[in-house]
Enzyme design. Structure first.
Site, PDB file in Angstrom:
ATOM      1  N   ASP A 265       0.852  -1.201   0.000  1.00 17.93           N
ATOM      2  CA  ASP A 265       0.000   0.000   0.000  1.00 17.93           C
ATOM      3  C   ASP A 265       0.882   1.244   0.000  1.00 17.93           C
ATOM      4  O   ASP A 265       2.060   1.182   0.369  1.00 17.93           O
ATOM      5  CB  ASP A 265      -0.955   0.011   1.208  1.00 17.93           C
ATOM      6  CG  ASP A 265      -0.245   0.150   2.553  1.00 17.93           C
ATOM      7  OD1 ASP A 265       0.802  -0.491   2.742  1.00 17.93           O
ATOM      8  OD2 ASP A 265      -0.749   0.900   3.417  1.00 17.93           O
TER       9      ASP A 265
ATOM     10  N   GLU B 250       0.013  -0.874   5.916  1.00 17.06           N
ATOM     11  CA  GLU B 250       1.079  -0.303   6.753  1.00 17.06           C
ATOM     12  C   GLU B 250       0.874   1.188   6.946  1.00 17.06           C
ATOM     13  O   GLU B 250       1.049   1.719   8.047  1.00 17.06           O
ATOM     14  CB  GLU B 250       2.457  -0.564   6.121  1.00 17.06           C
ATOM     15  CG  GLU B 250       3.625  -0.334   7.085  1.00 17.06           C
ATOM     16  CD  GLU B 250       4.061   1.114   7.234  1.00 17.06           C
ATOM     17  OE1 GLU B 250       4.708   1.442   8.241  1.00 17.06           O
ATOM     18  OE2 GLU B 250       3.753   1.942   6.347  1.00 17.06           O
TER      19      GLU B 250
HETATM   20  N1  BES Z   1       8.647   3.146   5.606  1.00 14.56           N
HETATM   21  C1  BES Z   1       8.022   4.070   6.487  1.00 14.56           C
HETATM   22  C2  BES Z   1       8.739   4.221   7.808  1.00 14.56           C
HETATM   23  C3  BES Z   1      10.154   4.704   7.767  1.00 14.56           C
HETATM   24  C4  BES Z   1      10.639   5.510   6.753  1.00 14.56           C
HETATM   25  C5  BES Z   1      10.996   4.339   8.777  1.00 14.56           C
HETATM   26  C6  BES Z   1      11.956   5.933   6.733  1.00 14.56           C
HETATM   27  C7  BES Z   1      12.296   4.789   8.791  1.00 14.56           C
HETATM   28  C8  BES Z   1      12.789   5.573   7.756  1.00 14.56           C
HETATM   29  C9  BES Z   1       6.588   3.632   6.713  1.00 14.56           C
HETATM   30  O1  BES Z   1       5.947   3.279   5.530  1.00 14.56           O
HETATM   31  C10 BES Z   1       5.802   4.763   7.285  1.00 14.56           C
HETATM   32  O2  BES Z   1       5.667   5.761   6.625  1.00 14.56           O
HETATM   33  N2  BES Z   1       5.247   4.584   8.461  1.00 14.56           N
HETATM   34  C11 BES Z   1       4.327   5.509   9.023  1.00 14.56           C
HETATM   35  C12 BES Z   1       3.540   4.778  10.061  1.00 14.56           C
HETATM   36  C13 BES Z   1       2.187   5.313  10.339  1.00 14.56           C
HETATM   37  C14 BES Z   1       1.362   5.574   9.117  1.00 14.56           C
HETATM   38  C15 BES Z   1       1.414   4.409  11.283  1.00 14.56           C
HETATM   39  C16 BES Z   1       5.070   6.679   9.605  1.00 14.56           C
HETATM   40  O3  BES Z   1       6.208   6.558  10.074  1.00 14.56           O
HETATM   41  O4  BES Z   1       4.495   7.784   9.572  1.00 14.56           O
HETATM   42 MN    MN Z   2       7.067   2.059   4.377  1.00 11.24          MN
HETATM   43 MN    MN Z   3       5.300   5.185   4.542  1.00 10.24          MN
END
Ligand code: BES
Ligand code: MN
Ligand code: MN
Length: 466
Positions: free
Chosen positions: A91, A161
């Site tokens: 997603d 996610e």
């Molecule tokens: N891949 C990211 C998280 C990430 C990016 C971790 C770069 C470390 C470095 C993930 O897809 C993401 O965006 N997670 C969200 C979680 C939320 C929607 C619950 C976030 O971190 O905002």
């Molecule tokens: Mn991600």
């Molecule tokens: Mn993300």
């Protein structure tokens, strides 16, 4: 053992094809947050399943949930060999604001950038996380073709996610028996730069709140009533402003109670990672940085919690001027959490604080969205060692352990429910515009990932035998 040259030759021969297959996946607008894309999310799941079957798994299925589906696949090579569980997500974030994209978000194109002179693929999800998930599928296809796969593999690729992984959490609890394994391998984070490999050994947690402030029972003439009736937008802004003090510490009582302070040694270790403040500011078009007093930028994003407004609205925002004293004001506010903060506890503290500071002239309603817990990963495990050895092999440099500022909510649950560590062997760059307009993923990074992953399996196998 792996013949490195053979891996590089195979990648060279398949470059066009593997890029085109990624482009096909990127053309499906699998935006999990917006119900209007539900069919596309399903389509993307089917596509991932087909790609996994093509890569040579024994079985693959699209598992339906109350939300978006989970793609699950297995390949067993030897029941006595270790099992690697690959997690990723198909997603993507909503593409808005659309007018800031230089090419349409779901029509992938390859363009050169100063950081990616060999080209980067531009599309929503290119880096986060379709491109990075695809590396694992193509690496598996290659390992199968070359006879290099010594570990058993399970793939768990989800479609929620970006909206908190709520249904994956349930699915994991119900499918524990299928999820026996030795390590979870995830590529959904960044490296420091193309010639400075790194592995995240921490992720922040998240508490996400929505606040609704109500003043008068209807929108009012701001001249007739202005000055005598509280304006909920003014009040909300004041409440938000009160969340930080002059040192940019967060003022919510109890907020820092469970925060683990790092030792001076740990902090100096963390600050050894290369960081170019001028380049950082230049990339973002800002003249000065901001943050909690007493901490460096790497610490502010890695080991310190935050509170940020993600959106704020109310009143009149259309063309021209309308004089109005609005009835309601709203904000979405998130807090990034660090070990050992707990998202439910922080959400409760936030709610209590907002209810307490609201003046009697307004009513405030605070609700919590789904959160996630922070994690730390040991550098001592076979999983970390295998990832570090694999990256050293393909980058020619030992990766630096770093703390990622983002969140992957399901990682804490993997540990709690399955007892498994997650290895965050990501290949993106923070500058790849994830969640922003013009998201892209470097061709260098994509193929470097495909090159590195087979070595992870090989080293993990070796380390688990000895
Ligand atoms: N891949 C990211 C998280 C990430 C990016 C971790 C770069 C470390 C470095 C993930 O897809 C993401 O965006 N997670 C969200 C979680 C939320 C929607 C619950 C976030 O971190 O905002
Ligand atoms: Mn991600
Ligand atoms: Mn993300």
């Amino acid at each position: 053992m792996i013949d490195h040259k053979k891996v590089l030759d195979t990648i060279e021969q398949n470059k066009e094809k593997w890029l085109n297959e990624l482009k096909d996946l990127l053309r499906i607008p699998s935006v999990s947050a917006d119900p209007k894309y539900k069919g596309d999310v399903q389509k993307a799941a089917e596509k991932v399943k087909d790609l996994l079957l093509q890569a040579g798994v024994d079985s693959a299925e699209v598992c339906l949930t109350k939300g978006h589906p989970i793609v699950y696949a297995e390949k067993q090579v030897d029941p006595s060999a270790p099992t690697v569980i690959v997690y990723g997500h198909y997603d993507v974030q909503p593409p808005d604001p659309l007018d800031l994209w230089e090419s349409p978000p779901f029509e992938p194109v390859i363009k050169k950038t100063p950081i990616h002179p060999e080209g980067a693929i531009f599309a929503r999800g290119a880096c986060d996380d379709k491109g990075q998930t695809m590396m694992h599928i193509k690496a598996l296809e290659m390992m199968n073709a070359l006879g290099y796969l010594k570990c058993n593999v399970k793939f768990m690729i989800e479609g929620e996610e970006e909206v908190g992984s709520v249904h994956l959490a349930d699915w994991i609890k119900e499918n524990k028996h299928r999820l026996k394994g030795d390590v979870i391998l995830i590529s959904d984070t960044s490296i420091l730069s193309k010639d400075t490999p790194s592995i995240d050994v921490g992720l922040r947690g998240l508490a996400y709140m929505e606040v609704e402030v109500t003043g008068p029972n209807r929108d009012l003439h701001s001249g007739v009533y202005g000055g005598a009736v509280a304006n909920p937008i003014n009040i909300l802004c004041k409440m938000i402003a009160s969340c930080h003090d002059e040192k940019n510490h967060i003022t919510i009582p109890g907020f820092y109670d469970d925060v683990v302070e790092l030792s001076p040694e740990e902090r100096s270790e963390l600050n050894k990672a290369p960081f170019d403040e001028e380049a950082y500011k230049k990339d973002l078009g800002i003249k000065a940085l901001w943050g909690e007093e007493g901490y460096t930028t790497l610490e502010r994003t890695g080991i310190r919690p935050t509170l940020d407004v993600n959106g704020i609205w109310g009143g009149y925002t259309g063309e021209g001027a309308k004089t109005v004293l609005p009835s309601k004001a709203y904000a979405k506010i998130s807090m990034r959490l660090v070990p050992n903060q707990n998202s439910d506890k922080i959400a409760k503290l936030f709610k209590e604080y907002f209810e307490k500071i609201a003046p009697p002239s307004v009513q405030v309603k605070v609700t919590a969205h789904h959160g996630g817990e922070p994690v730390v990963v040991s550098t001592k495990s076979n999983g970390y060692k295998a990832a570090a050895m694999a990256m050293e092999k393909t980058f020619g440099k030992k990766p630096i352990p770093t703390r990622g500022g983002g969140s992957i909510p399901i990682v804490a649950l993997f540990k709690k429910e399955l007892g498994l560590d997650s290895i965050l062997m990501g290949f993106g760059l923070d500058t790849d515009a994830l969640h922003s307009p013009n998201e892209h993923y470097g061709l260098f990074n994509y193929f470097k990932g495909i090159e590195t992953i087979p070595f992870f399996y090989a080293y993990f196998y070796e380390l688990n035998r000895s």
